[in-house]
Design a protein around this motif. Structure first.
Motif, mmCIF file in Angstrom:
data_model
loop_
_atom_site.group_PDB
_atom_site.id
_atom_site.type_symbol
_atom_site.label_atom_id
_atom_site.label_comp_id
_atom_site.label_asym_id
_atom_site.label_seq_id
_atom_site.Cartn_x
_atom_site.Cartn_y
_atom_site.Cartn_z
ATOM 1 N N LEU A 154 0.820 -1.211 0.000
ATOM 2 C CA LEU A 154 0.000 0.000 0.000
ATOM 3 C C LEU A 154 0.853 1.260 0.000
ATOM 4 O O LEU A 154 0.507 2.255 -0.647
ATOM 5 N N LEU A 155 1.970 1.237 0.719
ATOM 6 C CA LEU A 155 2.857 2.394 0.728
ATOM 7 C C LEU A 155 3.500 2.617 -0.640
ATOM 8 O O LEU A 155 3.742 3.759 -1.046
ATOM 9 N N VAL A 156 3.760 1.518 -1.357
ATOM 10 C CA VAL A 156 4.276 1.648 -2.732
ATOM 11 C C VAL A 156 3.231 2.318 -3.609
ATOM 12 O O VAL A 156 3.527 3.253 -4.363
ATOM 13 N N PHE A 157 1.960 1.853 -3.517
ATOM 14 C CA PHE A 157 0.883 2.457 -4.307
ATOM 15 C C PHE A 157 0.746 3.943 -3.957
ATOM 16 O O PHE A 157 0.574 4.789 -4.842
ATOM 17 N N CYS A 158 0.819 4.237 -2.657
ATOM 18 C CA CYS A 158 0.671 5.616 -2.185
ATOM 19 C C CYS A 158 1.799 6.496 -2.728
ATOM 20 O O CYS A 158 1.553 7.586 -3.262
ATOM 21 N N GLY A 159 3.029 6.024 -2.598
ATOM 22 C CA GLY A 159 4.175 6.818 -3.049
ATOM 23 C C GLY A 159 4.149 7.089 -4.536
ATOM 24 O O GLY A 159 4.396 8.230 -4.984
ATOM 25 N N CYS A 160 3.833 6.072 -5.321
ATOM 26 C CA CYS A 160 3.777 6.252 -6.780
ATOM 27 C C CYS A 160 2.677 7.235 -7.175
ATOM 28 O O CYS A 160 2.836 8.031 -8.101
ATOM 29 N N SER A 161 1.535 7.172 -6.462
ATOM 30 C CA SER A 161 0.435 8.095 -6.763
ATOM 31 C C SER A 161 0.794 9.527 -6.408
ATOM 32 O O SER A 161 0.429 10.464 -7.127
ATOM 33 N N LEU A 162 1.520 9.716 -5.309
ATOM 34 C CA LEU A 162 1.929 11.066 -4.917
ATOM 35 C C LEU A 162 2.899 11.679 -5.917
ATOM 36 O O LEU A 162 2.872 12.884 -6.183
ATOM 37 N N LEU A 163 3.753 10.840 -6.487
ATOM 38 C CA LEU A 163 4.771 11.338 -7.409
ATOM 39 C C LEU A 163 4.245 11.513 -8.837
ATOM 40 O O LEU A 163 4.771 12.330 -9.604
ATOM 41 N N SER A 164 3.209 10.756 -9.206
ATOM 42 C CA SER A 164 2.751 10.726 -10.599
ATOM 43 C C SER A 164 2.354 12.088 -11.160
ATOM 44 O O SER A 164 2.705 12.414 -12.310
ATOM 45 N N PRO A 165 1.614 12.932 -10.430
ATOM 46 C CA PRO A 165 1.240 14.223 -11.047
ATOM 47 C C PRO A 165 2.422 15.150 -11.288
ATOM 48 O O PRO A 165 2.287 16.130 -12.023
ATOM 49 N N TRP A 166 3.569 14.840 -10.696
ATOM 50 C CA TRP A 166 4.759 15.669 -10.881
ATOM 51 C C TRP A 166 5.707 15.092 -11.926
ATOM 52 O O TRP A 166 6.815 15.616 -12.119
ATOM 53 N N ALA A 167 5.290 14.018 -12.588
ATOM 54 C CA ALA A 167 6.135 13.419 -13.629
ATOM 55 C C ALA A 167 6.398 14.446 -14.729
ATOM 56 O O ALA A 167 5.447 14.979 -15.327
ATOM 57 N N PRO A 168 7.665 14.735 -15.042
ATOM 58 C CA PRO A 168 7.966 15.781 -16.034
ATOM 59 C C PRO A 168 7.689 15.358 -17.469
ATOM 60 O O PRO A 168 7.546 16.204 -18.351
ATOM 61 N N ASN A 169 7.625 14.051 -17.710
ATOM 62 C CA ASN A 169 7.370 13.572 -19.067
ATOM 63 C C ASN A 169 6.646 12.235 -19.010
ATOM 64 O O ASN A 169 6.490 11.625 -17.931
ATOM 65 N N PHE A 170 6.196 11.775 -20.162
ATOM 66 C CA PHE A 170 5.404 10.547 -20.222
ATOM 67 C C PHE A 170 6.214 9.334 -19.783
ATOM 68 O O PHE A 170 5.682 8.435 -19.114
ATOM 69 N N GLY A 171 7.480 9.281 -20.143
ATOM 70 C CA GLY A 171 8.313 8.148 -19.761
ATOM 71 C C GLY A 171 8.423 7.999 -18.253
ATOM 72 O O GLY A 171 8.387 6.881 -17.719
ATOM 73 N N THR A 172 8.540 9.116 -17.552
ATOM 74 C CA THR A 172 8.605 9.074 -16.090
ATOM 75 C C THR A 172 7.293 8.584 -15.497
ATOM 76 O O THR A 172 7.279 7.794 -14.548
ATOM 77 N N LEU A 173 6.177 9.047 -16.060
ATOM 78 C CA LEU A 173 4.870 8.577 -15.598
ATOM 79 C C LEU A 173 4.745 7.068 -15.775
ATOM 80 O O LEU A 173 4.232 6.357 -14.897
#
Length: 420
Positions: free
Chosen positions: A110-129
């Motif tokens: 769950l912490l992995v899911f949480c961390g990835c979701s928190l970071l996703s809107p800040w992805a600078p490009n599609f590859g990072t997302l």
């Protein structure tokens, strides 16, 4: 349907864990936070969160294509690659992490899911997302498998089935309502808020499970060598192949739903409402499919591919109709969508009924391959003919499903199916 079910080795582990249920109930009487019902709730909430994470990109497809200047076909890789990782790496992840306790695996996932979701809107490009989707995909099967081991271990044997059914509601809600809910949040609040919502759900579930009465016994490594014999049977192989084409048909269109409706002239708010109607249809389809399977498995298997293809035709030819008309179409589409998924699962597991756990794991893997194939194929169609290509891809896999069903028909007529 995106994760690994319990296998016979894990069920043996459950029989040992269930012997602890009486002492756990005594503990819960002294400490309400240790009540098994709360553990069940937080596990169900976690399932809702993780499947919302998986299908969130379906509800964000227009925003993603605009934000990163990519085509719908490229954005669809966020769904297909995720499903492919679940299908390929899920069993290996479960084996590699089997030495850790249930609570550790659930909370860590769950912490992995949480961390990835928190970071996703800040992805600078599609590859990072795309890269931020990988950890969640790797841990989805881990969470799902351990979740059901844990839920059943919290209750005495006579209540285990009911507990499993209750926690499945979290999965169903995430799969059916995850994308519409994310669409609604993105259109009424913001793109970033939709990811933060996913993160908050996973975080709440993780905190709750930290204080739960989960068993502390590490998972047993799966062992399926005695079950491999079902892979030699033609009826089972036909059912499994049909599973692949069914989910390819379903996700050819579903993965691009928001983009399709948006380009058909519906606003973000209207699309959210239509997807909610689709979700309600999915719940109704699950119920109706169970009733129909109890009467005639063959009729259910024949009806739903045809009904899904018909709904695709309605989407194709009536896509510029008023909201009331499109709402009825989405309701019928949701019924066909979930009805076909339930009927297909019943066919696969019934064809391998002497090895039900392994048969279900094959269903999960085949379904995820179907999601990957369908999303990728629809992306190819869209590149060539535009967004309508999603419908053409769906029709193609519906036809493939009907052909496989025709080949399997003699065996289905001889089979002794029982109702659900």
């Amino acid at each position: 349907m995106e994760a690994l079910p319990l296998n016979s080795h894990q069920q043996h582990q459950l029989s040992q864990s269930q012997s602890q249920s009486q002492s756990q109930s005594q503990t819960s009487a002294n400490n309400p936070l240790k009540h098994p019902g709360l553990s069940l709730f937080f596990i169900a909430l976690g399932l809702f969160g993780l499947f919302t994470v998986e299908f969130s990109v379906v509800g964000l497809m227009p925003q993603i294509t605009a934000r990163y200047d990519v085509s719908p076909a490229t954005a669809g890789l966020l769904v297909s690659v995720f499903a492919g990782i679940v299908a390929i790496f899920g069993p290996a992840m479960m084996l590699g992490l089997s030495k850790y306790t249930n609570r550790t695996l659930l909370v860590s996932s769950l912490l992995v899911f949480c961390g990835c979701s928190l970071l996703s809107p800040w992805a600078p490009n599609f590859g990072t997302l795309m890269l931020l989707r990988v950890p969640s995909a790797l841990f989805l099967s881990v969470f799902f498998s351990v979740a059901f081991v844990s839920v059943v271990s919290l209750y005495p044997p006579q209540q285990a089935a009911r507990a499993s059914a209750a926690v499945l509601m979290g999965e169903s809600a995430g799969m059916i309502f995850g994308a519409p809910l994310i669409t609604l949040i993105a259109s009424t609040v913001s793109y970033n808020a939709s990811f933060y919502f996913c993160a908050s759900i996973c975080a709440i579930a993780a905190i709750g499970l930290c204080f739960s009465s989960l068993p502390t016994t590490p998972q047993q490594a799966p062992k399926i060598t005695d079950n491999l014999k079902i892979l030699k049977r033609l009826p089972f192989l036909l059912a499994t192949t049909s599973c692949l084409t069914v989910f390819a048909a379903i996700y050819s269109v579903y993965s691009y739903t928001v983009e399709y409706l948006s380009k058909s002239g519906y606003t973000g708010e209207q699309t959210s409402i239509l997807m909610m109607i689709f979700g309600l249809g999915g719940l109704l389809g699950t119920y109706l499919s169970g009733r129909l399977l109890s009467k005639s498995v063959l009729f259910a298997l024949t009806l739903y591919p045809l009904l899904l293809a018909f709904c695709f035709a309605l989407l194709f030819y009536l896509k510029h109709q008023p909201m009331a008309v499109m709402g009825l179409i989405c309701m019928a589409w949701g019924i066909a969508h979930m009805g076909l998924a339930v009927a297909t699962q019943f066919w696969v597991t019934s064809s391998g009924k002497d090895a039900p756990e392994f048969a279900t794991s094959i269903f999960v893997s085949s379904g995820n391959v179907g999601v990957t194939v369908g999303t990728a194929a629809a992306g190819g169609w869209i590149t060539v003919v535009g967004i309508d290509g999603a419908i053409w891809s769906g029709w193609t896999f519906c036809i493939a499903t009907i052909v496989i069903l025709a080949i399997a028909l003699p065996g289905l007529r001889r089979a002794s199916f029982t109702g659900t």
